[in-house]
Design an enzyme around this catalytic site. Structure first.
Site, PDB file in Angstrom:
ATOM      1  N   ASN A  55     -11.968  14.851  22.676  1.00 30.56           N
ATOM      2  CA  ASN A  55     -11.266  15.209  21.470  1.00 30.56           C
ATOM      3  C   ASN A  55     -10.440  16.693  22.013  1.00 30.56           C
ATOM      4  O   ASN A  55     -11.074  17.526  22.487  1.00 30.56           O
ATOM      5  CB  ASN A  55     -12.172  15.269  20.352  1.00 30.56           C
ATOM      6  CG  ASN A  55     -11.091  15.520  19.135  1.00 30.56           C
ATOM      7  OD1 ASN A  55     -10.284  14.609  18.965  1.00 30.56           O
ATOM      8  ND2 ASN A  55     -11.230  16.338  18.209  1.00 30.56           N
ATOM      9  N   LYS A  58       5.178   9.697  17.508  1.00 33.94           N
ATOM     10  CA  LYS A  58       3.690   9.988  18.009  1.00 33.94           C
ATOM     11  C   LYS A  58       3.315   9.153  19.170  1.00 33.94           C
ATOM     12  O   LYS A  58       4.002   8.234  19.278  1.00 33.94           O
ATOM     13  CB  LYS A  58       2.577   9.515  16.938  1.00 33.94           C
ATOM     14  CG  LYS A  58       2.288  10.588  15.708  1.00 33.94           C
ATOM     15  CD  LYS A  58       1.230   9.509  14.989  1.00 33.94           C
ATOM     16  CE  LYS A  58       0.905  10.494  13.746  1.00 33.94           C
ATOM     17  NZ  LYS A  58      -0.282   9.744  12.684  1.00 33.94           N
ATOM     18  N   ARG A 116     -10.095  -1.457   7.502  1.00 34.87           N
ATOM     19  CA  ARG A 116      -9.192  -2.425   8.294  1.00 34.87           C
ATOM     20  C   ARG A 116      -8.676  -1.948   9.419  1.00 34.87           C
ATOM     21  O   ARG A 116      -8.275  -2.824  10.432  1.00 34.87           O
ATOM     22  CB  ARG A 116      -8.146  -2.862   7.157  1.00 34.87           C
ATOM     23  CG  ARG A 116      -6.805  -1.734   6.658  1.00 34.87           C
ATOM     24  CD  ARG A 116      -6.025  -1.721   7.736  1.00 34.87           C
ATOM     25  NE  ARG A 116      -4.680  -1.349   7.358  1.00 34.87           N
ATOM     26  CZ  ARG A 116      -3.870  -0.582   7.773  1.00 34.87           C
ATOM     27  NH1 ARG A 116      -4.361   0.443   9.020  1.00 34.87           N
ATOM     28  NH2 ARG A 116      -2.595  -0.282   7.348  1.00 34.87           N
ATOM     29  N   LYS A 135       0.838  -1.272   0.118  1.00 33.62           N
ATOM     30  CA  LYS A 135       0.021  -0.055  -0.074  1.00 33.62           C
ATOM     31  C   LYS A 135       0.887   1.177   0.135  1.00 33.62           C
ATOM     32  O   LYS A 135       1.939   1.270   0.638  1.00 33.62           O
ATOM     33  CB  LYS A 135      -1.005   0.244   1.280  1.00 33.62           C
ATOM     34  CG  LYS A 135      -1.696   1.267   1.398  1.00 33.62           C
ATOM     35  CD  LYS A 135      -2.918   1.345   2.384  1.00 33.62           C
ATOM     36  CE  LYS A 135      -2.459   1.633   3.643  1.00 33.62           C
ATOM     37  NZ  LYS A 135      -3.433   1.913   4.907  1.00 33.62           N
ATOM     38  N   ASP A 170       1.032   5.643  14.581  1.00 33.05           N
ATOM     39  CA  ASP A 170       1.532   4.793  13.547  1.00 33.05           C
ATOM     40  C   ASP A 170       2.964   5.368  12.743  1.00 33.05           C
ATOM     41  O   ASP A 170       3.160   5.053  12.116  1.00 33.05           O
ATOM     42  CB  ASP A 170       0.600   4.565  12.487  1.00 33.05           C
ATOM     43  CG  ASP A 170       0.212   5.891  11.862  1.00 33.05           C
ATOM     44  OD1 ASP A 170       0.536   7.031  12.371  1.00 33.05           O
ATOM     45  OD2 ASP A 170      -0.809   5.760  11.022  1.00 33.05           O
ATOM     46  N   HIS A 194     -11.786  11.632  10.731  1.00 31.52           N
ATOM     47  CA  HIS A 194     -12.306  10.715   9.968  1.00 31.52           C
ATOM     48  C   HIS A 194     -12.397   9.230  10.271  1.00 31.52           C
ATOM     49  O   HIS A 194     -13.508   8.547  10.013  1.00 31.52           O
ATOM     50  CB  HIS A 194     -11.627  10.615   8.675  1.00 31.52           C
ATOM     51  CG  HIS A 194     -11.930   9.871   7.683  1.00 31.52           C
ATOM     52  ND1 HIS A 194     -12.994  10.049   7.022  1.00 31.52           N
ATOM     53  CD2 HIS A 194     -11.305   8.745   7.091  1.00 31.52           C
ATOM     54  CE1 HIS A 194     -13.329   9.348   6.078  1.00 31.52           C
ATOM     55  NE2 HIS A 194     -12.261   8.447   6.026  1.00 31.52           N
ATOM     56  N   GLN A 195     -11.463   8.724  10.980  1.00 32.88           N
ATOM     57  CA  GLN A 195     -11.359   7.255  11.399  1.00 32.88           C
ATOM     58  C   GLN A 195     -12.404   7.000  12.448  1.00 32.88           C
ATOM     59  O   GLN A 195     -12.773   5.793  12.657  1.00 32.88           O
ATOM     60  CB  GLN A 195      -9.994   6.635  11.933  1.00 32.88           C
ATOM     61  CG  GLN A 195      -8.834   7.188  10.708  1.00 32.88           C
ATOM     62  CD  GLN A 195      -8.715   6.139   9.594  1.00 32.88           C
ATOM     63  OE1 GLN A 195      -9.326   5.174   9.644  1.00 32.88           O
ATOM     64  NE2 GLN A 195      -8.372   6.873   8.543  1.00 32.88           N
ATOM     65  N   MET A 242      -4.828   3.285  18.502  1.00 35.75           N
ATOM     66  CA  MET A 242      -4.957   3.044  16.926  1.00 35.75           C
ATOM     67  C   MET A 242      -4.353   4.232  16.232  1.00 35.75           C
ATOM     68  O   MET A 242      -3.974   4.018  14.961  1.00 35.75           O
ATOM     69  CB  MET A 242      -6.313   2.849  16.414  1.00 35.75           C
ATOM     70  CG  MET A 242      -7.192   1.726  17.313  1.00 35.75           C
ATOM     71  SD  MET A 242      -6.272   0.112  17.204  1.00 35.75           S
ATOM     72  CE  MET A 242      -6.088  -0.280  15.425  1.00 35.75           C
ATOM     73  N   SER A 294      -3.975  12.217  15.845  1.00 33.67           N
ATOM     74  CA  SER A 294      -2.816  12.390  15.413  1.00 33.67           C
ATOM     75  C   SER A 294      -1.799  12.954  16.502  1.00 33.67           C
ATOM     76  O   SER A 294      -0.838  13.859  16.238  1.00 33.67           O
ATOM     77  CB  SER A 294      -2.931  13.393  14.310  1.00 33.67           C
ATOM     78  OG  SER A 294      -3.709  12.835  13.367  1.00 33.67           O
TER      79      SER A 294
HETATM   80  P1  NAD Z   1      -8.196  13.119  11.071  1.00 29.78           P
HETATM   81  O1  NAD Z   1      -7.298  14.285  10.520  1.00 29.78           O
HETATM   82  O2  NAD Z   1      -9.745  13.096  10.527  1.00 29.78           O
HETATM   83  O3  NAD Z   1      -8.459  13.299  12.584  1.00 29.78           O
HETATM   84  C1  NAD Z   1      -7.375  13.598  13.448  1.00 29.78           C
HETATM   85  C2  NAD Z   1      -7.904  13.539  14.920  1.00 29.78           C
HETATM   86  O4  NAD Z   1      -6.687  13.706  15.831  1.00 29.78           O
HETATM   87  C3  NAD Z   1      -9.052  14.510  15.382  1.00 29.78           C
HETATM   88  O5  NAD Z   1      -9.599  14.059  16.426  1.00 29.78           O
HETATM   89  C4  NAD Z   1      -8.195  15.610  15.865  1.00 29.78           C
HETATM   90  O6  NAD Z   1      -8.702  16.561  16.743  1.00 29.78           O
HETATM   91  C5  NAD Z   1      -7.028  15.036  16.438  1.00 29.78           C
HETATM   92  N1  NAD Z   1      -5.939  15.560  16.637  1.00 29.78           N
HETATM   93  C6  NAD Z   1      -5.139  16.280  15.682  1.00 29.78           C
HETATM   94  N2  NAD Z   1      -4.008  16.702  16.032  1.00 29.78           N
HETATM   95  C7  NAD Z   1      -3.916  16.433  17.477  1.00 29.78           C
HETATM   96  C8  NAD Z   1      -2.914  16.626  18.610  1.00 29.78           C
HETATM   97  N3  NAD Z   1      -1.869  17.352  18.235  1.00 29.78           N
HETATM   98  N4  NAD Z   1      -3.082  16.186  19.823  1.00 29.78           N
HETATM   99  C9  NAD Z   1      -4.374  15.414  20.164  1.00 29.78           C
HETATM  100  N5  NAD Z   1      -5.395  15.145  18.999  1.00 29.78           N
HETATM  101  C10 NAD Z   1      -4.980  15.819  17.881  1.00 29.78           C
HETATM  102  O7  NAD Z   1      -7.268  11.824  11.087  1.00 29.78           O
HETATM  103  P2  NAD Z   1      -7.838  10.207  11.159  1.00 29.78           P
HETATM  104  O8  NAD Z   1      -7.944   9.865   9.560  1.00 29.78           O
HETATM  105  O9  NAD Z   1      -9.084  10.186  11.971  1.00 29.78           O
HETATM  106  O10 NAD Z   1      -6.583   9.678  11.646  1.00 29.78           O
HETATM  107  C11 NAD Z   1      -6.450   9.638  13.157  1.00 29.78           C
HETATM  108  C12 NAD Z   1      -4.940   9.150  13.411  1.00 29.78           C
HETATM  109  O11 NAD Z   1      -4.963   7.783  13.058  1.00 29.78           O
HETATM  110  C13 NAD Z   1      -3.863   9.765  12.400  1.00 29.78           C
HETATM  111  O12 NAD Z   1      -2.981  10.034  12.938  1.00 29.78           O
HETATM  112  C14 NAD Z   1      -3.453   8.647  11.654  1.00 29.78           C
HETATM  113  O13 NAD Z   1      -2.099   8.480  11.066  1.00 29.78           O
HETATM  114  C15 NAD Z   1      -3.933   7.241  12.338  1.00 29.78           C
HETATM  115  N6  NAD Z   1      -4.233   6.016  11.602  1.00 29.78           N
HETATM  116  C16 NAD Z   1      -3.828   4.945  12.014  1.00 29.78           C
HETATM  117  C17 NAD Z   1      -4.095   3.677  11.430  1.00 29.78           C
HETATM  118  C18 NAD Z   1      -3.525   2.513  11.778  1.00 29.78           C
HETATM  119  O14 NAD Z   1      -3.566   1.330  11.206  1.00 29.78           O
HETATM  120  N7  NAD Z   1      -2.918   2.356  13.097  1.00 29.78           N
HETATM  121  C19 NAD Z   1      -4.934   3.703  10.068  1.00 29.78           C
HETATM  122  C20 NAD Z   1      -5.213   5.038   9.780  1.00 29.78           C
HETATM  123  C21 NAD Z   1      -5.030   6.079  10.272  1.00 29.78           C
END
Ligand code: NAD
Length: 321
Positions: free
Chosen positions: A159, A226, A110, A67, A222, A137-138, A219, A199
């Site tokens: 949040n 972080k 996933r 990916k 990654d 989003h997730q 979750m 994030s």
């Molecule tokens: P998004 O940008 O839609 O949402 C980000 C979230 O993190 C929001 O709730 C935001 O308010 C919060 N946030 C942003 N900056 C922050 C900070 N400094 N401190 C605390 N909270 C903060 O992103 P998303 O698509 O929901 O993804 C969220 C996270 O999940 C990302 O970091 C992404 O890399 C990670 N992710 C991990 C996997 C995995 O397999 N482990 C898969 C997909 C995404």
């Protein structure tokens, strides 16, 4: 070569399909029948983006591929999701490209399936309160998958950016559960299951805030640097992960291991619990923690399932390559 466009994915694969594919490949990883290659993830110095590759080979399912994609934080302002990715599958016998599959919805499915697998195998059996940290989003995908694993009665959420919490409220309404915004002390105290999906680069949930038997699915972490959870909480918990190499390098365990609070050998692959080689949770009072770092094999597993479904339903584009 088959192409399955992003627009088709949501109509092809269900949460159950995703859960089954991810649970199966986690089990294969613990049996050494499937392995991930080292992750490449770089800050490209443009658009604040993180870009990289996750790849691997599942000998049992003959899924070989990668990916490619990452995280573009400015995308939401352009009406796009911040995560952008594409999965490439290769024929394990010839190396020819077999399929190109849109990876955005698949990534969310996933990732939610991974925490749902951890809840199935590790959460207290009578879990009633789901605590959500993160509302991006997730988070909606996480809630939908999580509530299928236990008879939850309530969702509580926190949040950093409170204006996003309407997203959690909406998904709670969708799954028919009451929702309340709470401070972290209450979230850690009242939740039976906590999902962190942010994030963040600093610990959000502290050790002192988590009381009683709890399962925490971390979750969001990654990437190197972080962090969502206090290293002391990670060290106190019984820790499971998708893959140990990723957990200690770019997952939630990177900090606790680096500062000597826990050893790599104290982390168990969740596949060992699925395979019945590890008991998983041993008491109701225990804190279990799943470090869901996100492995390439998860992506290949759901993408391969999508290709089969797309071919069966006649929506796959077949092109000469
Ligand atoms: P998004 O940008 O839609 O949402 C980000 C979230 O993190 C929001 O709730 C935001 O308010 C919060 N946030 C942003 N900056 C922050 C900070 N400094 N401190 C605390 N909270 C903060 O992103 P998303 O698509 O929901 O993804 C969220 C996270 O999940 C990302 O970091 C992404 O890399 C990670 N992710 C991990 C996997 C995995 O397999 N482990 C898969 C997909 C995404």
């Amino acid at each position: 070569m088959i192409i399955v466009p992003e627009r088709e994915i949501a109509g092809l694969i269900t949460r159950e399909d995703s859960f089954d594919a991810v649970e199966k490949v986690f089990a294969s990883m613990a049996n050494d029948a499937a392995y991930n290659f080292p992750v490449i993830r770089e800050s490209i110095g443009h658009a604040d983006a993180l870009y990289g590759f996750k790849s691997g080979f599942d000998r049992a399912g003959l899924n070989l591929g990668l990916k490619s994609g990452g995280y573009w934080p400015g995308n939401a302002d352009k009406g796009l999701t911040n995560h952008q990715s594409t999965v490439f599958l290769f024929d394990a016998d010839t190396g020819q490209c077999r399929a190109v599959v849109g990876g955005n919805v698949l990534t969310a499915l996933r990732t939610a399936a991974a925490s749902a697998v951890s809840i199935k195998h590790l959460a207290p059996k009578n879990s009633k309160v789901l605590g959500m940290i993160g509302a991006g989003h997730q988070s909606a995908f996480q809630v939908r998958a999580a509530v299928e694993q236990r008879e939850f009665e309530k969702i509580i959420g926190w949040n950093l950016h409170p204006e996003y919490l309407v997203n959690l409220e909406a998904v709670a309404r969708e799954v028919g559960l009451p929702f309340e915004v709470v401070e972290l002390d209450r979230l850690g105290d009242e939740s039976d299951v906590i999902i962190t999906i942010t994030s963040s680069f600093d610990p959000i949930l502290m050790d002192s805030q988590v009381t009683g038997g709890t399962h925490i699915a971390c979750m969001g972490t990654d990437t190197i640097g972080k962090q969502e959870v206090d290293a002391a909480l990670v060290a106190r918990a019984t820790v499971f992960t998708d893959e140990i190499a990723q957990s200690i390098s770019l997952g939630e365990c990177q900090h606790a291991v680096a500062n000597g609070r826990m050893l790599e050998t104290e982390i168990t692959q969740i596949g060992s619990v699925i395979n019945g080689k590890h008991v998983g949770r041993s008491t109701d009072e225990e804190v279990t923690l799943f470090d869901g770092t996100g492995v390439g094999l998860q992506d290949l597993a759901v993408a391969a399932a999508v290709v089969d479904l797309a071919v069966a339903k006649g929506v796959a584009l077949d092109v000469d390559f």
